[in-house]
Design an enzyme around this catalytic site. Structure first.
Site, short mmCIF file in Angstrom:
data_model
loop_
_atom_site.label_atom_id
_atom_site.label_comp_id
_atom_site.label_asym_id
_atom_site.label_seq_id
_atom_site.Cartn_x
_atom_site.Cartn_y
_atom_site.Cartn_z
N SER A 98 0.87 -1.18 0.00
CA SER A 98 0.00 0.00 0.00
C SER A 98 0.90 1.23 0.00
O SER A 98 1.77 1.34 -0.85
CB SER A 98 -0.95 -0.03 1.21
OG SER A 98 -1.87 1.04 1.14
N HIS A 140 -3.28 -1.13 -3.10
CA HIS A 140 -4.56 -0.44 -2.91
C HIS A 140 -4.72 0.67 -3.93
O HIS A 140 -3.84 1.53 -4.10
CB HIS A 140 -4.63 0.16 -1.50
CG HIS A 140 -4.64 -0.89 -0.43
ND1 HIS A 140 -4.25 -0.65 0.86
CD2 HIS A 140 -4.99 -2.21 -0.49
CE1 HIS A 140 -4.37 -1.76 1.57
NE2 HIS A 140 -4.81 -2.71 0.77
N ASP A 200 -3.83 -4.51 6.28
CA ASP A 200 -4.27 -5.39 5.20
C ASP A 200 -3.14 -6.36 4.84
O ASP A 200 -1.97 -5.98 4.77
CB ASP A 200 -4.65 -4.57 3.96
CG ASP A 200 -5.27 -5.44 2.88
OD1 ASP A 200 -5.94 -6.44 3.23
OD2 ASP A 200 -5.07 -5.16 1.69
#
Length: 340
Positions: A14, A41, A133
């Site tokens: 990310s 992301h 995540d």
């Protein structure tokens, strides 16, 4: 169990992950014997230049993932905006399942899918990023006999994802981004005899099915969801329930998934939006009251003039206090993000 080769690498990243991915791509050899799936992301509706960036970064070809394409060794497949990147039968699957922690694509969805469909053949890699995540998905990969590789948090621009991954799994492969490519090449070329593992849990299968087919969470596991959390889904304001045995992971009825850390971040954003709207309303109230104050003065309505003046002053003072709070909060968060 017969010897297997780890011929599928799944990489999640990310914030700060582009730099780490470039370093990784630059150090993979041209004859790398595994397929590489990459999820970063992306905002819904965004266009991604990442395939071109990674294609130029090293010797392996990089391309946007295409639904139904065969997984080929020595190729980097990059998740498309607004689609999860999953696997099935040696092929790529790009469903538009519910968001996870506000993201689609999400690393957790990709990791879970790889763990279920490829088992011990998978190497999961977590690179720079905020929040958590990828941590739960990396746990699934390890539980299914795969390996975990994590960027050294000290080497990451944002240490949140690597740190949370290491809190979830133990691995000896904690490396700077520039050293991960060589480690992956060695791991992918070494046949292994993985130990027996337990069958995948019902919760793991259900979560993969939700991401893969976009089905209703309650329809997948009727009566088997955890207790009501008392929280609401930031995406649709529906009630969130705990997922299986994971008290810090939640899903709403539609299927949107949240970790506790991501949910807290989303609530912070909602709170800031509400405060910003309140500040705008106070500024507008003060401006309108000042206008009415001037009109009352021109008409010689002293009592109304005083009332509007008081109202304008109260709104202006409240706006000043709220503005100072917002500025101080943003400054504190920025300082916390860049603190080593």
């Amino acid at each position: 169990m017969s010897l297997v080769k780890r011929d599928l690498v799944v990489v999640g990243a990310s914030a700060g992950g582009i730099e780490a991915l470039r370093a990784l791509a630059a150090t993979l050899p041209p004859d790398f014997p595994a397929a590489v799936l990459v999820t970063v992301h992306l905002g819904i509706g965004a266009r991604s230049a990442l395939p071109l960036i990674l294609d130029r970064a090293g010797p392996l070809p990089a391309k946007s993932a295409e639904h139904g394409a065969d997984l080929a060794p020595g190729t980097i497949y990059v998740a498309s905006p607004d689609r999860h990147l999953l696997t099935a039968g040696g092929k790529i699957v790009l469903p538009r399942g519910p968001t996870e922690s506000g993201h689609r694509p999400a690393a957790n969805a990709m990791f879970r899918s790889a763990a279920l469909t490829e088992g011990p053949r998978v190497i999961g890699v977590v690179l720079s990023g905020m929040l958590d995540d990828g941590a739960a998905g990396l746990r699934a990969i390890v539980d299914r006999g795969g390996l975990a590789v994590v960027q050294d948090p000290a080497d990451a621009l944002f240490a949140g994802m690597p740190t949370n991954a290491l809190a979830e799994v133990e691995t000896e492969h904690v490396l700077p981004a520039a050293e991960i490519g060589a480690a992956l090449d060695k791991l992918a070329r070494t046949p292994v005899d993985p130990p027996p593992v337990a069958p995948p849990s019902d919760a793991l299968r259900a979560e993969d099915l939700i991401a893969r087919e976009g089905v209703d969470f309650q329809a997948v596991r009727p009566g088997e969801s955890g207790p009501a959390s008392g929280y609401t889904c930031p995406d649709r304001n529906g009630a969130l329930v705990a997922v299986g045995d994971a008290p810090e992971r939640y899903r709403c009825r539609i299927g949107h998934a949240w970790s506790a850390e991501a949910l807290l971040g989303a609530q912070d954003e909602e709170f800031e939006r509400a405060l910003s709207m309140a500040l705008r309303s106070l500024d507008e109230k003060a401006g309108l009251a000042r206008k009415l104050e001037r009109r009352s003065h021109d008409r010689g309505h002293g009592a109304l003039e005083e009332r509007y003046s008081r109202s304008a002053g109260e709104a202006a003072d409240a706006a000043k206090t709220l503005r100072r709070f917002l500025v101080d909060s943003v400054g504190a968060e920025t300082e916390e993000e860049v603190r080593p």
